[in-house]
Design an enzyme around this catalytic site. Sequence first.
Site, PDB file in Angstrom:
ATOM      1  N   ASP A   1      -6.349  11.420  28.491  1.00 12.75           N
ATOM      2  CA  ASP A   1      -6.545  10.485  29.593  1.00 12.75           C
ATOM      3  C   ASP A   1      -5.386   9.513  29.711  1.00 12.75           C
ATOM      4  O   ASP A   1      -4.967   8.891  28.723  1.00 12.75           O
ATOM      5  CB  ASP A   1      -7.847   9.699  29.394  1.00 12.75           C
ATOM      6  CG  ASP A   1      -9.076  10.590  29.453  1.00 12.75           C
ATOM      7  OD1 ASP A   1      -8.977  11.691  30.023  1.00 12.75           O
ATOM      8  OD2 ASP A   1     -10.127  10.189  28.929  1.00 12.75           O
TER       9      ASP A   1
ATOM     10  N   ASP B   1      -2.506  12.562  23.566  1.00 12.19           N
ATOM     11  CA  ASP B   1      -3.702  12.011  24.170  1.00 12.19           C
ATOM     12  C   ASP B   1      -3.858  12.702  25.527  1.00 12.19           C
ATOM     13  O   ASP B   1      -2.898  13.265  26.056  1.00 12.19           O
ATOM     14  CB  ASP B   1      -3.525  10.496  24.342  1.00 12.19           C
ATOM     15  CG  ASP B   1      -4.657   9.840  25.093  1.00 12.19           C
ATOM     16  OD1 ASP B   1      -5.817  10.223  24.872  1.00 12.19           O
ATOM     17  OD2 ASP B   1      -4.372   8.952  25.925  1.00 12.19           O
TER      18      ASP B   1
END
Length: 306
Positions: A103, A101
């Site tokens: 963020d 991922d």
Amino acid sequence: MNSDCLLSTGNSMAGLVSARANPIYSSHNLRRSPLPRPMASRALEIPYKHPAIALRPSKSLSFVAASLQPSKTISAGQFSNTLPTEEVLNIWRSAGAVCFDVDSTVCLDEGIDELADFCGAGKAVAEWTTKAMSGSVPFEEALAARLSLFNPSLSQVQDFLDKRPPRISPGIAGLIKKLMAKNIDVYLVSGGFRQMINPVALQLGIPLENIFANQLLFGSSGEFIGFDAKEPTSRSGGKATAVQQIRKVHNYKALVMIGDGATDLEARKPGGADLFICYAGVQLREAVAAKADWLIFDFEELITSL
């Protein structure tokens, strides 16, 4: 451009998702993923200059390296999965690919929250982000709602990238370097936007074709018209779909997903990720952390265990 292609602030969230024009896919997006993606958009391969707005050379490649590890707001002792089992370690060490991922994992911030704050709508958008990451509302609904609160223009996005370069999480560059040295493929699978993720990938040495993320759409004058709803990562379960596609195409023996949110946890399923590692060094989402195969607060834990 035909007026019925434009979206105003008062348009519905449905309009944001379904907007159809001759959109400009503006960004550092120089290449698209070669994987077969039936839901993916037909992105235009355009140069860095927009026909209506000459984009300034972005300063975002000069990243801000965070020097301090974010504080842990909840004790790691509350969880039983902070020490990996032998099975978890075996999968980690045998992985052919690792999907990250972006963020609050690769980067310290939530990109859409930072962009919204830059455009004057930070608080309202951050509340929606919390809902999206906790899984309490469908991701596509939260994405449309957040964007409708500030409708970022192309020039605003470029100004944001120039003035607020991404802040990379401590230890992530070293981890990615070690993975690549071991010939482990690295992917970025994100509900964020390519416009903000591509420069991060370039800084970390990750091929742009290894990015699976959303795309902001702009009209011929640089006005915001929506986001590409054909991208798998634009909706709930989209990360799982992207990870399954990655694994199917490359036939990886083992694949690991690392992230902080509910959408990252979803990627652990048959045909997708074998292992979900929750990184809580930035945000500790208790419901997600509790279901992870391995909960970490520092990427050094992963480096030393390889």
